[in-house]
Scaffold this motif. Sequence first.
Motif, PDB file in Angstrom:
ATOM      1  N   GLN A 117       0.825  -1.177   0.066  1.00 54.14           N
ATOM      2  CA  GLN A 117      -0.008  -0.223   0.251  1.00 54.14           C
ATOM      3  C   GLN A 117       0.926   1.370  -0.021  1.00 54.14           C
ATOM      4  O   GLN A 117       1.808   1.429   0.499  1.00 54.14           O
ATOM      5  N   HIS A 133       0.669   5.275   0.536  1.00 54.09           N
ATOM      6  CA  HIS A 133      -0.046   6.425   1.320  1.00 54.09           C
ATOM      7  C   HIS A 133       0.727   7.818   0.951  1.00 54.09           C
ATOM      8  O   HIS A 133       1.819   7.716   1.095  1.00 54.09           O
ATOM      9  N   LEU A 158      -4.911   6.622  -1.241  1.00 50.54           N
ATOM     10  CA  LEU A 158      -4.427   5.325  -1.107  1.00 50.54           C
ATOM     11  C   LEU A 158      -4.280   4.546  -2.655  1.00 50.54           C
ATOM     12  O   LEU A 158      -5.154   4.522  -3.358  1.00 50.54           O
ATOM     13  N   CYS A 159      -3.120   4.110  -2.827  1.00 52.53           N
ATOM     14  CA  CYS A 159      -2.779   3.481  -3.959  1.00 52.53           C
ATOM     15  C   CYS A 159      -2.175   2.144  -3.563  1.00 52.53           C
ATOM     16  O   CYS A 159      -1.982   2.002  -2.602  1.00 52.53           O
ATOM     17  N   SER A 160      -1.977   1.269  -4.367  1.00 60.39           N
ATOM     18  CA  SER A 160      -1.230  -0.128  -4.128  1.00 60.39           C
ATOM     19  C   SER A 160      -0.485  -0.555  -5.298  1.00 60.39           C
ATOM     20  O   SER A 160      -0.831  -0.037  -6.572  1.00 60.39           O
ATOM     21  N   GLU A 218       1.149  -4.266  -6.768  1.00 63.36           N
ATOM     22  CA  GLU A 218       1.063  -5.665  -6.693  1.00 63.36           C
ATOM     23  C   GLU A 218       2.521  -6.067  -7.266  1.00 63.36           C
ATOM     24  O   GLU A 218       2.978  -5.688  -8.504  1.00 63.36           O
TER      25      GLU A 218
END
Length: 57
Positions: free
Chosen positions: A2, A4, A48-50, A52
């Motif tokens: 994550q 932030h 918020l981004c994520s 993978e």
Amino acid sequence: MQLHGCPYRVMAAARPEVICSVHQGMLDGLLEGTAAEAVLHPFLSPGLCSVELHTDS
């Protein structure tokens, strides 16, 4: 993973095709020459981004 508090979140909200593409390019460059791949998922919620991370294992 994550992410932030992006310092560019205001600009990214207005122009995600530019800012988020730059961030994806940075991830691609960091992983170049490895078996890993990163996929950025912007704006899952406000602020918020994520990312993978995938490997060929």
